[in-house]
Design a protein around this motif. Structure first.
Motif, PDB file in Angstrom:
ATOM      1  N   ALA A  23       0.811  -1.213   0.000  1.00  0.00           N
ATOM      2  CA  ALA A  23       0.000   0.000   0.000  1.00  0.00           C
ATOM      3  C   ALA A  23       0.850   1.270   0.000  1.00  0.00           C
ATOM      4  N   SER A  24       1.944   1.265   0.754  1.00  0.00           N
ATOM      5  CA  SER A  24       2.708   2.504   0.867  1.00  0.00           C
ATOM      6  C   SER A  24       4.189   2.211   1.078  1.00  0.00           C
ATOM      7  N   PHE A  25       5.002   3.238   0.830  1.00  0.00           N
ATOM      8  CA  PHE A  25       6.432   3.107   1.082  1.00  0.00           C
ATOM      9  C   PHE A  25       6.686   3.142   2.576  1.00  0.00           C
ATOM     10  N   PRO A  28      12.347   5.841   4.709  1.00  0.00           N
ATOM     11  CA  PRO A  28      12.925   6.709   3.681  1.00  0.00           C
ATOM     12  C   PRO A  28      12.799   6.169   2.257  1.00  0.00           C
ATOM     13  N   GLN A  29      12.103   5.032   2.084  1.00  0.00           N
ATOM     14  CA  GLN A  29      12.037   4.433   0.735  1.00  0.00           C
ATOM     15  C   GLN A  29      11.576   5.417  -0.335  1.00  0.00           C
ATOM     16  N   GLU A  30      10.515   6.151  -0.025  1.00  0.00           N
ATOM     17  CA  GLU A  30       9.941   7.004  -1.068  1.00  0.00           C
ATOM     18  C   GLU A  30      10.934   8.079  -1.504  1.00  0.00           C
ATOM     19  N   MET A  46      20.354   1.085   5.863  1.00  0.00           N
ATOM     20  CA  MET A  46      19.061   0.633   6.364  1.00  0.00           C
ATOM     21  C   MET A  46      19.291  -0.707   7.036  1.00  0.00           C
ATOM     22  N   PRO A  47      18.653  -0.936   8.177  1.00  0.00           N
ATOM     23  CA  PRO A  47      18.892  -2.226   8.827  1.00  0.00           C
ATOM     24  C   PRO A  47      18.341  -3.368   7.989  1.00  0.00           C
ATOM     25  N   THR A  48      18.825  -4.543   8.282  1.00  0.00           N
ATOM     26  CA  THR A  48      18.328  -5.739   7.624  1.00  0.00           C
ATOM     27  C   THR A  48      16.816  -5.810   7.796  1.00  0.00           C
ATOM     28  N   GLY A  49      16.143  -6.148   6.725  1.00  0.00           N
ATOM     29  CA  GLY A  49      14.690  -6.232   6.797  1.00  0.00           C
ATOM     30  C   GLY A  49      14.014  -4.878   6.634  1.00  0.00           C
ATOM     31  N   GLY A  50      14.810  -3.819   6.472  1.00  0.00           N
ATOM     32  CA  GLY A  50      14.251  -2.475   6.369  1.00  0.00           C
ATOM     33  C   GLY A  50      13.594  -2.218   5.021  1.00  0.00           C
ATOM     34  N   GLY A  51      13.951  -3.024   4.021  1.00  0.00           N
ATOM     35  CA  GLY A  51      13.348  -2.843   2.705  1.00  0.00           C
ATOM     36  C   GLY A  51      14.280  -2.171   1.717  1.00  0.00           C
ATOM     37  N   LYS A  52      15.517  -2.592   1.699  1.00  0.00           N
ATOM     38  CA  LYS A  52      16.478  -1.988   0.779  1.00  0.00           C
ATOM     39  C   LYS A  52      16.165  -2.327  -0.675  1.00  0.00           C
ATOM     40  N   SER A  53      15.734  -3.566  -0.917  1.00  0.00           N
ATOM     41  CA  SER A  53      15.591  -3.993  -2.314  1.00  0.00           C
ATOM     42  C   SER A  53      14.649  -3.092  -3.108  1.00  0.00           C
ATOM     43  N   LEU A  54      13.533  -2.706  -2.482  1.00  0.00           N
ATOM     44  CA  LEU A  54      12.579  -1.875  -3.218  1.00  0.00           C
ATOM     45  C   LEU A  54      13.184  -0.542  -3.636  1.00  0.00           C
ATOM     46  N   GLY A 327      13.929 -12.352  12.061  1.00  0.00           N
ATOM     47  CA  GLY A 327      12.749 -11.498  11.917  1.00  0.00           C
ATOM     48  C   GLY A 327      12.785 -10.476  10.804  1.00  0.00           C
ATOM     49  N   ARG A 328      13.352 -10.817   9.666  1.00  0.00           N
ATOM     50  CA  ARG A 328      13.343  -9.855   8.552  1.00  0.00           C
ATOM     51  C   ARG A 328      11.936  -9.575   8.080  1.00  0.00           C
ATOM     52  N   ASP A 329      11.019 -10.477   8.353  1.00  0.00           N
ATOM     53  CA  ASP A 329       9.636 -10.258   7.926  1.00  0.00           C
ATOM     54  C   ASP A 329       8.878  -9.332   8.861  1.00  0.00           C
ATOM     55  N   PHE A 568       4.793 -16.620  -0.993  1.00  0.00           N
ATOM     56  CA  PHE A 568       4.225 -15.549  -0.174  1.00  0.00           C
ATOM     57  C   PHE A 568       4.967 -15.490   1.139  1.00  0.00           C
ATOM     58  N   HIS A 569       5.095 -14.303   1.691  1.00  0.00           N
ATOM     59  CA  HIS A 569       5.672 -14.164   3.020  1.00  0.00           C
ATOM     60  C   HIS A 569       4.661 -14.600   4.090  1.00  0.00           C
ATOM     61  N   ASP A 570       5.171 -15.009   5.250  1.00  0.00           N
ATOM     62  CA  ASP A 570       4.305 -15.336   6.383  1.00  0.00           C
ATOM     63  C   ASP A 570       3.292 -14.225   6.642  1.00  0.00           C
ATOM     64  N   VAL A 590      -4.778  -7.247  -0.138  1.00  0.00           N
ATOM     65  CA  VAL A 590      -3.927  -7.784   0.927  1.00  0.00           C
ATOM     66  C   VAL A 590      -2.462  -7.474   0.617  1.00  0.00           C
ATOM     67  N   SER A 591      -1.722  -7.077   1.646  1.00  0.00           N
ATOM     68  CA  SER A 591      -0.326  -6.686   1.467  1.00  0.00           C
ATOM     69  C   SER A 591       0.511  -7.846   0.935  1.00  0.00           C
ATOM     70  N   GLY A 592       1.247  -7.592  -0.147  1.00  0.00           N
ATOM     71  CA  GLY A 592       2.083  -8.640  -0.723  1.00  0.00           C
ATOM     72  C   GLY A 592       1.436  -9.333  -1.908  1.00  0.00           C
TER      73      GLY A 592
HETATM   74  P1  ADP Z   1      16.617  -5.710   3.274  1.00  0.00           P
HETATM   75  O1  ADP Z   1      17.226  -6.026   1.936  1.00  0.00           O
HETATM   76  O2  ADP Z   1      16.723  -4.278   3.663  1.00  0.00           O
HETATM   77  O3  ADP Z   1      17.062  -6.635   4.369  1.00  0.00           O
HETATM   78  P2  ADP Z   1      14.196  -6.474   1.986  1.00  0.00           P
HETATM   79  O4  ADP Z   1      14.330  -5.579   0.824  1.00  0.00           O
HETATM   80  O5  ADP Z   1      14.464  -7.920   1.815  1.00  0.00           O
HETATM   81  O6  ADP Z   1      15.070  -5.931   3.178  1.00  0.00           O
HETATM   82  O7  ADP Z   1      12.752  -6.255   2.624  1.00  0.00           O
HETATM   83  C1  ADP Z   1      12.364  -6.907   3.803  1.00  0.00           C
HETATM   84  C2  ADP Z   1      10.913  -7.285   3.734  1.00  0.00           C
HETATM   85  O8  ADP Z   1      10.067  -6.140   3.848  1.00  0.00           O
HETATM   86  C3  ADP Z   1      10.548  -7.965   2.445  1.00  0.00           C
HETATM   87  O9  ADP Z   1       9.684  -9.015   2.736  1.00  0.00           O
HETATM   88  C4  ADP Z   1       9.836  -6.874   1.657  1.00  0.00           C
HETATM   89  O10 ADP Z   1       8.948  -7.416   0.728  1.00  0.00           O
HETATM   90  C5  ADP Z   1       9.135  -6.113   2.760  1.00  0.00           C
HETATM   91  N1  ADP Z   1       8.890  -4.710   2.394  1.00  0.00           N
HETATM   92  C6  ADP Z   1       9.806  -3.825   1.968  1.00  0.00           C
HETATM   93  N2  ADP Z   1       9.227  -2.621   1.726  1.00  0.00           N
HETATM   94  C7  ADP Z   1       7.919  -2.750   2.022  1.00  0.00           C
HETATM   95  C8  ADP Z   1       6.781  -1.863   1.990  1.00  0.00           C
HETATM   96  N3  ADP Z   1       6.897  -0.578   1.588  1.00  0.00           N
HETATM   97  N4  ADP Z   1       5.592  -2.358   2.371  1.00  0.00           N
HETATM   98  C9  ADP Z   1       5.466  -3.635   2.779  1.00  0.00           C
HETATM   99  N5  ADP Z   1       6.489  -4.513   2.825  1.00  0.00           N
HETATM  100  C10 ADP Z   1       7.695  -4.091   2.457  1.00  0.00           C
END
Ligand code: ADP
Ligand code: ZN
Length: 615
Positions: A23-25, A28-30, A46-54, A327-329, A568-570, A590-592
């Motif tokens: 739904a949203s960033f 700092p993703q946006e 960004m910490p692990t699980g923070g969402g770097k890939s996006l 707990g990256r999820d 799908f993620h948990d 639904v998210s994801g």
């Molecule tokens: P990192 O590489 O920083 O460890 P990831 O890019 O793997 O983190 O993202 C961690 C999890 O958070 C992934 O499951 C990803 O799909 C989810 N995620 C990232 N950005 C968002 C967002 N804006 N909304 C919902 N989930 C997100």
């Protein structure tokens, strides 16, 4: 000459929602995404699980041309590529592990401009004429993942990363985004310099991982504490870190004997055995890997529910990185650690004997001190941890042992005097065990032979028990009043007089946290503080719908040969079970669940949901 794909859409939010199903960033993703889309370069912390890939995947789709992602590990690339393909994104990886046929297919896709994202290892990127060929077509961006590998200050230096400085010269107009979870300011500066990002922006997300519960325990002998902790987390995936290969083998055997699905992992195993271990861990749920730090980068399994340290890690940075794999999820996870008196002198000796330069040794000793301060802290652990990374946390976190099991500080002025006297009277050459024996008036052969039962300090410390005296000595070591020089074989002697004298004379107030008396401690559980993870595992058992969704996901994953979390993620399954959507359009919110996954799995999911509803 390569041709290049057109941009999917210029609106990042639309891409996020439609393609990724979010739904949203976050955080700092946006800002990062918009900066890159506009052609900017920068560094993302960004910490692990923070969402770097996006941060690079969304701009890759919003900008025309191919996005090149440099990533150090093949396993990690493959995961990302599989996950992107599930979203309907044209992604591929080029690396040394590809079959010739596969390699050709990727080249064909590149030549026809079909790819949005290409993952490559740095050595592959820099070898042959790949860079030249890439330069023939418009490029959307370069993303440099795990960028701390460029720095010698980081803990994972890779010489190939150094040559990535070429990118700035050869492609001055292509945005370069470096990403890392390593917080150390010195490493950050080094990355910016090496990758010529001095002019770029720096995006810093909070390093707090609120879903991770930090629990520390004073180590007792044997693995009873670990077994007790694991007993509260049966059936979930976790990592147990131990210092040496032999420790790994022993702990893994012990866990197997106790009925856990445990596997060992260390650099002494052959490559095939390691590959299999990693694969079982990735694909399974409920596998416990017992590992040295060789089991590290590239573990981006999102549903690791605990990371346990049975030995002290090397530094607070290493601890943060290793615990960060839990707990990256974003769901509750635990970072558990048993730390003991024996660890510290040993780690000090490792540094002294490392053969590094004096300067480097000083840095390493400083890092170790920070770790000791963390493990001996008496208040909120998270506050100490974040302070180390230059970030404040105003209030105690209420999700660590310091907050959940507040400990009483006791006045240790007199006890410290006694301990220091005992060290002095016995000649400043015995280890903690003997000093404690003397304080407690023990009747050991060694004491009799040495005549230490004749000393004035013999038996003067019966107000504390063995574990408490050990803790006190450890804290005197961590304060620097006692030291254990490299050539003393574990023997304790006085530190600098300015630290020792005030304590010896009782002129300095000293309040320390001592463990509860041994009797009481046995009653307390090893994991205690109400198990966050236990709770999430219990939810599964109570919720047949969630269990059904997981079974369905396992089958899907098996059929496609991908890890379950790629399907799908948990988090998505939990939301599905809670919301119970009844139509495709409800599913889509639904998210994801983005367009591609809705198309691919929507009908099947509705069937699973309906079947469970009928019961
Ligand atoms: P990192 O590489 O920083 O460890 P990831 O890019 O793997 O983190 O993202 C961690 C999890 O958070 C992934 O499951 C990803 O799909 C989810 N995620 C990232 N950005 C968002 C967002 N804006 N909304 C919902 N989930 C997100
Ligand atoms: Zn706390």
């Amino acid at each position: 000459m390569l041709s290049s794909p057109a941009a999917l859409s210029s609106d990042p939010l639309e891409v996020l929602q439609r393609v990724f199903g979010y739904a949203s960033f976050r955080g700092p993703q946006e800002a990062i995404v918009r900066h890159v889309i506009a052609g900017g370069s920068g560094l993302v912390l960004m910490p692990t699980g923070g969402g770097k890939s996006l941060c690079y995947q969304v701009p890759a789709l919003c900008r025309p041309g191919l996005a090149v992602v440099i990533s150090p590990l093949i396993a990690l690339m493959q995961d990302q590529v599989e996950a992107l393909q599930q979203l309907g994104i044209a992604a591929a990886a080029l690396h040394s592990g590809l079959e010739a046929e596969e390699n050709q297919r990727v080249w064909r896709q590149l030549n026809e401009g079909q790819l949005d994202l290409l993952y490559v290892s740095p050595e592959r990127l820099l070898s042959g004429d790949l860079l030249e060929r890439l330069g023939g077509a418009p490029l959307a961006l370069f993303a440099i993942d795990e960028a701390h590998c460029v720095s010698q200050w980081g803990h994972d230096f890779r010489p190939e990363y150094r040559q990535l400085d070429q990118l700035a010269q050869r492609f001055p107009h292509v945005p370069r985004l470096a990403l890392t979870a390593t917080a150390d300011p010195r490493t950050q500066a080094d990355i910016r310099e090496r990758l010529q990002l001095q002019q770029g922006e720096v995006f810093l997300a909070s390093f707090d991982r609120p879903n991770i519960r930090y629990l520390l325990r004073h180590k007792q002998s044997g693995n009873a504490q670990l077994l007790q902790f694991l007993a509260e987390h049966r059936g979930v995936s976790g990592i147990v870190y131990a210092r040496s290969r032999s420790r790994v083998d022993r702990v893994a055997a012990e866990l197997k004997a106790a009925g856990y699905d445990a596997i060992g992992y260390h650099a002494g195993m052959d490559a095939e055995a390691r590959r299999q271990a990693l694969q079982r861990f990735r694909l399974g749920s409920g596998v416990v890997v017992v590992a040295t730090i060789a089991f590290g980068m590239g573990i981006d399994k999102p549903d690791v529910r605990f990371v346990a340290h049975v030995d002290l890690p090397k530094s607070l940075e290493a601890y943060y990185q290793e615990t960060g794999r839990a707990g990256r999820d974003g769901l509750p996870a635990v970072a558990w650690m048993a730390h003991g008196a024996g660890d510290i002198p040993q780690l000090r000796r490792f540094i002294d004997d490392s053969g590094a330069s004096e300067e480097q040794k000083r840095i390493e000793h400083g890092k170790l001190e920070a770790l000791i301060a963390y493990s001996e802290a008496s208040g909120c652990r998270r506050q100490v941890l974040l302070r180390h990374f230059g970030e404040g946390l105003a209030k105690p976190c209420n999700n660590c042992d310091g907050c959940l099991e507040p400990q009483q500080r006791s006045d240790c002025r007199v006890a410290a005097q006694k301990a220091l006297s005992a060290v002095y009277r016995t000649g400043q050459r015995f280890g903690a065990a003997h000093v404690v024996d003397v304080l407690l008036g023990g009747n050991t052969e060694r004491i009799r032979t040495l005549g230490h039962d004749q000393l004035s300090v013999y038996g003067i410390g019966k107000e504390l028990d063995r574990g408490q005296w050990r803790a006190l000595l450890r804290q005197l070591v961590s304060l620097g009043a006692l030291v254990s020089p490299a050539d003393a074989k574990g023997g304790l002697c006085f530190g600098p007089p300015e630290l020792v004298q005030p304590l010896l004379k009782g002129e300095r107030d000293l309040e320390l946290v001592l463990p509860p008396p041994a009797k009481e401690q046995r009653r307390r559980s090893a994991g205690s503080a109400g198990s966050a993870v236990g709770a999430s595992a219990a939810v599964d058992a109570d919720d047949p719908l969630l269990a059904a969704l997981k079974t369905w996901r396992r089958e899907q994953a098996r059929d496609q040969g991908v890890p379950p979390y790629v399907v799908f993620h948990d988090r998505t399954l939990v939301e599905l079970a809670a919301v119970r959507p009844g139509s495709l359009s409800e599913l889509g919110s639904v998210s994801g669940i983005g367009t591609a996954k809705l198309e691919r799995y929507g009908t099947a999911l509705l069937e699973v949901l309906a079947a469970a509803g009928d019961r």
